[in-house]
Scaffold this motif. Structure first.
Motif, PDB file in Angstrom:
ATOM      1  N   ALA A 171       0.702  -1.064  -0.172  1.00  0.00           N
ATOM      2  CA  ALA A 171      -0.022  -0.042   0.062  1.00  0.00           C
ATOM      3  C   ALA A 171       0.876   1.230  -0.059  1.00  0.00           C
ATOM      4  CB  ALA A 171      -0.950   0.067   1.126  1.00  0.00           C
ATOM      5  N   ARG A 172       1.842   1.206   0.752  1.00  0.00           N
ATOM      6  CA  ARG A 172       2.777   2.244   0.966  1.00  0.00           C
ATOM      7  C   ARG A 172       3.556   2.852  -0.401  1.00  0.00           C
ATOM      8  NH1 ARG A 172       8.304   1.013   3.568  1.00  0.00           N
ATOM      9  NH2 ARG A 172       8.475   0.023   1.809  1.00  0.00           N
ATOM     10  N   ASP A 173       4.105   1.493  -1.118  1.00  0.00           N
ATOM     11  CA  ASP A 173       4.868   1.754  -2.281  1.00  0.00           C
ATOM     12  C   ASP A 173       3.814   2.337  -3.451  1.00  0.00           C
ATOM     13  OD1 ASP A 173       6.882   0.766  -1.060  1.00  0.00           O
ATOM     14  OD2 ASP A 173       6.589  -1.066  -2.179  1.00  0.00           O
ATOM     15  N   GLY A 174       2.318   1.771  -3.382  1.00  0.00           N
ATOM     16  CA  GLY A 174       1.411   2.315  -4.166  1.00  0.00           C
ATOM     17  C   GLY A 174       1.214   3.862  -3.870  1.00  0.00           C
ATOM     18  N   ALA A 175       1.030   4.138  -2.722  1.00  0.00           N
ATOM     19  CA  ALA A 175       0.652   5.623  -2.560  1.00  0.00           C
ATOM     20  C   ALA A 175       1.756   6.459  -2.891  1.00  0.00           C
ATOM     21  CB  ALA A 175       0.584   5.522  -1.020  1.00  0.00           C
ATOM     22  N   LEU A 176       2.994   6.057  -2.459  1.00  0.00           N
ATOM     23  CA  LEU A 176       4.070   6.995  -2.940  1.00  0.00           C
ATOM     24  C   LEU A 176       4.210   7.341  -4.356  1.00  0.00           C
ATOM     25  CD1 LEU A 176       6.794   5.628  -0.422  1.00  0.00           C
ATOM     26  CD2 LEU A 176       5.471   7.681  -0.254  1.00  0.00           C
ATOM     27  N   ALA A 177       4.191   6.240  -5.243  1.00  0.00           N
ATOM     28  CA  ALA A 177       3.789   6.213  -6.699  1.00  0.00           C
ATOM     29  C   ALA A 177       3.064   6.939  -6.988  1.00  0.00           C
ATOM     30  CB  ALA A 177       3.854   4.871  -7.247  1.00  0.00           C
ATOM     31  N   GLU A 178       1.724   6.930  -6.452  1.00  0.00           N
ATOM     32  CA  GLU A 178       0.676   8.053  -6.878  1.00  0.00           C
ATOM     33  C   GLU A 178       0.850   9.430  -6.591  1.00  0.00           C
ATOM     34  OE1 GLU A 178      -3.694   6.901  -7.072  1.00  0.00           O
ATOM     35  OE2 GLU A 178      -3.061   5.567  -5.328  1.00  0.00           O
ATOM     36  N   ILE A 179       1.467   9.703  -5.146  1.00  0.00           N
ATOM     37  CA  ILE A 179       1.793  10.932  -4.943  1.00  0.00           C
ATOM     38  C   ILE A 179       2.681  11.503  -5.940  1.00  0.00           C
ATOM     39  CG2 ILE A 179       3.012  12.263  -3.127  1.00  0.00           C
ATOM     40  CD1 ILE A 179       1.923  10.283  -1.108  1.00  0.00           C
ATOM     41  N   GLU A 180       3.869  10.616  -6.233  1.00  0.00           N
ATOM     42  CA  GLU A 180       4.956  11.217  -7.151  1.00  0.00           C
ATOM     43  C   GLU A 180       4.226  11.471  -8.674  1.00  0.00           C
ATOM     44  OE1 GLU A 180       8.185  12.778  -7.527  1.00  0.00           O
ATOM     45  OE2 GLU A 180       7.804  11.761  -5.669  1.00  0.00           O
ATOM     46  N   ALA A 181       3.260  10.905  -8.895  1.00  0.00           N
ATOM     47  CA  ALA A 181       2.729  11.089 -10.118  1.00  0.00           C
ATOM     48  C   ALA A 181       1.513  12.152 -10.343  1.00  0.00           C
ATOM     49  CB  ALA A 181       1.782   9.614 -10.789  1.00  0.00           C
ATOM     50  N   ALA A 182       1.023  12.660  -9.075  1.00  0.00           N
ATOM     51  CA  ALA A 182       0.321  13.698  -9.199  1.00  0.00           C
ATOM     52  C   ALA A 182       0.726  14.938  -9.750  1.00  0.00           C
ATOM     53  CB  ALA A 182      -0.344  14.250  -7.713  1.00  0.00           C
ATOM     54  N   THR A 183      -0.116  15.586 -10.678  1.00  0.00           N
ATOM     55  CA  THR A 183       0.381  16.552 -11.568  1.00  0.00           C
ATOM     56  C   THR A 183      -0.194  17.944 -11.160  1.00  0.00           C
ATOM     57  OG1 THR A 183      -1.657  16.190 -12.899  1.00  0.00           O
ATOM     58  CG2 THR A 183       0.846  15.551 -13.530  1.00  0.00           C
ATOM     59  N   ASP A 184      -1.340  18.170 -10.066  1.00  0.00           N
ATOM     60  CA  ASP A 184      -1.665  19.398  -9.840  1.00  0.00           C
ATOM     61  C   ASP A 184      -2.171  19.522  -8.267  1.00  0.00           C
ATOM     62  OD1 ASP A 184      -4.490  19.090  -9.720  1.00  0.00           O
ATOM     63  OD2 ASP A 184      -4.428  18.997 -11.607  1.00  0.00           O
ATOM     64  N   LEU A 185      -2.275  20.396  -7.661  1.00  0.00           N
ATOM     65  CA  LEU A 185      -2.518  20.479  -6.292  1.00  0.00           C
ATOM     66  C   LEU A 185      -3.830  19.894  -5.841  1.00  0.00           C
ATOM     67  CD1 LEU A 185      -0.802  23.995  -5.527  1.00  0.00           C
ATOM     68  CD2 LEU A 185      -0.184  21.913  -4.459  1.00  0.00           C
ATOM     69  N   ASP A 186      -4.816  20.092  -6.634  1.00  0.00           N
ATOM     70  CA  ASP A 186      -6.141  19.636  -6.440  1.00  0.00           C
ATOM     71  C   ASP A 186      -6.214  18.215  -6.389  1.00  0.00           C
ATOM     72  OD1 ASP A 186      -7.424  22.097  -6.505  1.00  0.00           O
ATOM     73  OD2 ASP A 186      -8.053  22.110  -8.310  1.00  0.00           O
ATOM     74  N   GLU A 187      -5.502  17.562  -7.192  1.00  0.00           N
ATOM     75  CA  GLU A 187      -5.564  16.147  -7.419  1.00  0.00           C
ATOM     76  C   GLU A 187      -4.610  15.710  -6.024  1.00  0.00           C
ATOM     77  OE1 GLU A 187      -3.222  14.848 -10.771  1.00  0.00           O
ATOM     78  OE2 GLU A 187      -3.173  12.753 -10.276  1.00  0.00           O
ATOM     79  N   LEU A 188      -3.650  16.322  -5.626  1.00  0.00           N
ATOM     80  CA  LEU A 188      -3.138  16.023  -4.277  1.00  0.00           C
ATOM     81  C   LEU A 188      -3.787  15.874  -3.132  1.00  0.00           C
ATOM     82  CD1 LEU A 188       0.127  15.091  -3.790  1.00  0.00           C
ATOM     83  CD2 LEU A 188       0.384  17.552  -3.056  1.00  0.00           C
ATOM     84  N   THR A 189      -4.666  17.046  -2.973  1.00  0.00           N
ATOM     85  CA  THR A 189      -5.591  17.140  -2.116  1.00  0.00           C
ATOM     86  C   THR A 189      -6.514  16.028  -2.090  1.00  0.00           C
ATOM     87  OG1 THR A 189      -5.494  19.553  -2.283  1.00  0.00           O
ATOM     88  CG2 THR A 189      -7.246  18.704  -0.938  1.00  0.00           C
ATOM     89  N   ARG A 190      -7.010  15.542  -3.159  1.00  0.00           N
ATOM     90  CA  ARG A 190      -7.975  14.366  -3.217  1.00  0.00           C
ATOM     91  C   ARG A 190      -7.242  13.246  -2.793  1.00  0.00           C
ATOM     92  NH1 ARG A 190      -9.872  16.967  -7.943  1.00  0.00           N
ATOM     93  NH2 ARG A 190      -8.539  15.621  -9.276  1.00  0.00           N
ATOM     94  N   LEU A 191      -5.862  13.062  -3.168  1.00  0.00           N
ATOM     95  CA  LEU A 191      -5.028  12.064  -2.828  1.00  0.00           C
ATOM     96  C   LEU A 191      -4.963  11.792  -1.269  1.00  0.00           C
ATOM     97  CD1 LEU A 191      -3.773   9.558  -4.512  1.00  0.00           C
ATOM     98  CD2 LEU A 191      -1.810  11.208  -4.664  1.00  0.00           C
ATOM     99  N   ASP A 192      -4.476  12.995  -0.762  1.00  0.00           N
ATOM    100  CA  ASP A 192      -4.273  13.130   0.730  1.00  0.00           C
ATOM    101  C   ASP A 192      -5.600  12.642   1.470  1.00  0.00           C
ATOM    102  OD1 ASP A 192      -3.755  14.146   3.289  1.00  0.00           O
ATOM    103  OD2 ASP A 192      -2.806  15.858   2.671  1.00  0.00           O
ATOM    104  N   ALA A 193      -6.694  13.060   1.258  1.00  0.00           N
ATOM    105  CA  ALA A 193      -8.004  12.536   1.989  1.00  0.00           C
ATOM    106  C   ALA A 193      -8.121  11.033   1.430  1.00  0.00           C
ATOM    107  CB  ALA A 193      -9.248  13.286   1.352  1.00  0.00           C
TER     108      ALA A 193
END
Ligand code: DAH
Length: 337
Positions: free
Chosen positions: A8-30
């Motif tokens: 799960a951690r590796d998946g999460a870190l990969a998704e975080i790295e792939a996020a391209t804008d702040l909105d996407e990152l906020t949704r990911l955080d939640a």
């Protein structure tokens, strides 16, 4: 569980790295860290472990993953914030290079140039510049200048009348001034003699535009009122003006003429060396009736006046073939001067 956690951690870190804008990152955080988030789920699963040892090890692992994911989110947020700011700056960027070279500047119109030079020359001769209104009354434009109603000289001025009745005035008596001579009357009324003034300004006549006529043109009026003024002062002033304005090789002459507002009257001409005489304007000794209209006692004061066209001066100076050229505002013409 530890394997699931790390996956799960590796998946999460990969998704975080792939996020391209702040909105996407906020949704990911939640989604990852929220109360019902994917990683929060692992905390609940701790309760199902059997030994305290297992719980402690797994608990530590979960906390490490939560911390790592939190740190990755924070770092990616910083990166995206910097990138977003750079993009905004780039989008709002103004291209200022077009102002690096000086913008082209215009210059005064040929008539304005002549007008200003005339003022300079007369100021140099001790005159003061005054002005009067372009919309005048019949009284100032004609009557006070010794042209009573019905005077034949009125017919020579193709007058444009204004549909307006001056306060206390008579209908049909408001007009566009046909010459700058009414400023003589206004100057005499406004000033105490001795008076040495010139009045440049715009004048109007009902004329069809052609190469030598315009319905709007410019004149400069001169008026001198003092004690003991004679025709010799007038001739001397015209001569001094001619040399100052046109140059030392020019001279002037007066020719007898007639104007209602001067007595005697003359026309003045200028020429260079042995060249042709060019008629410039009218002049004369201010008529006693005109002095009286201006509130000045003709027994005590005498004076002279003159008037001539400014546009013609510009035409002569620049050898312009057609007066209309000066008012069509064609840059190809204007930029020549
Ligand atoms: N006002 C006259 C005109 O427009 C010019 C003129 C003649 C002005 C003689 C004067 C003068 O002051 O004395 O034709």
């Amino acid at each position: 569980m530890i394997d699931d956690l790390h996956a799960a951690r590796d998946g999460a870190l990969a998704e975080i790295e792939a996020a391209t804008d702040l909105d996407e990152l906020t949704r990911l955080d939640a989604r990852l860290l929220g109360k019902k988030g994917e990683l929060a789920d692992f905390k609940k699963r701790l309760g199902g472990l059997s030994t305290p040892d297992e719980k402690r090890t797994a608990g530590q692992a979960v906390n490490e993953v939560l911390a790592a994911v939190g740190a990755a989110l924070a770092r990616r947020r910083d990166e995206l914030t910097v990138a977003a700011r750079a993009a905004a700056v780039e989008a709002e960027r103004l291209d200022l290079t077009e102002f690096v070279s000086a913008p082209t500047r215009g210059h005064a119109h040929v008539v304005t140039q002549a007008w200003e030079r005339l003022e300079d020359v007369f100021i140099g001769l001790g005159f003061q510049v005054v002005e009067g209104p372009e919309v005048e009354t019949d009284w100032y434009n004609f009557e006070a200048l010794n042209m009573a109603e019905g005077h034949p000289a009125r017919g020579e001025f193709d007058t444009l009348f204004v549909d307006h009745v001056a306060p206390g005035g008579t209908p049909g008596h408001t007009l566009l001034r046909t010459h700058t001579s009414p400023v003589q009357i206004r100057a005499m009324q406004a000033m105490e003699p001795p008076i040495y003034v010139v009045a440049p300004g715009r004048v109007f006549r009902r004329d069809t535009p052609d190469a030598t006529h315009m319905p709007v043109f410019h004149q400069i009026e001169g008026l001198v009122i003092d004690k003991g003024i004679t025709m010799a002062h007038l001739a001397g002033t015209i001569e001094a003006f001619t040399k100052a304005f046109f140059g030392g090789d020019f001279s002037s002459r007066l020719r007898p003429s007639y104007f209602p507002f001067t007595e005697p009257s003359a026309e003045f001409d200028i020429h260079r060396g042995g060249g042709d005489w060019l008629e410039l304007g009218g002049c004369g000794m201010v008529h006693p009736n005109v002095l009286r209209a201006g509130g000045i006692d003709p027994e005590e004061w005498t004076g002279f006046a003159f008037g001539f066209g400014i546009d013609r001066m510009a035409v002569m100076r620049h050898e312009i073939a057609d007066l209309r050229e000066m008012y069509t505002n064609d840059l190809r013409f204007i930029e020549q001067f």
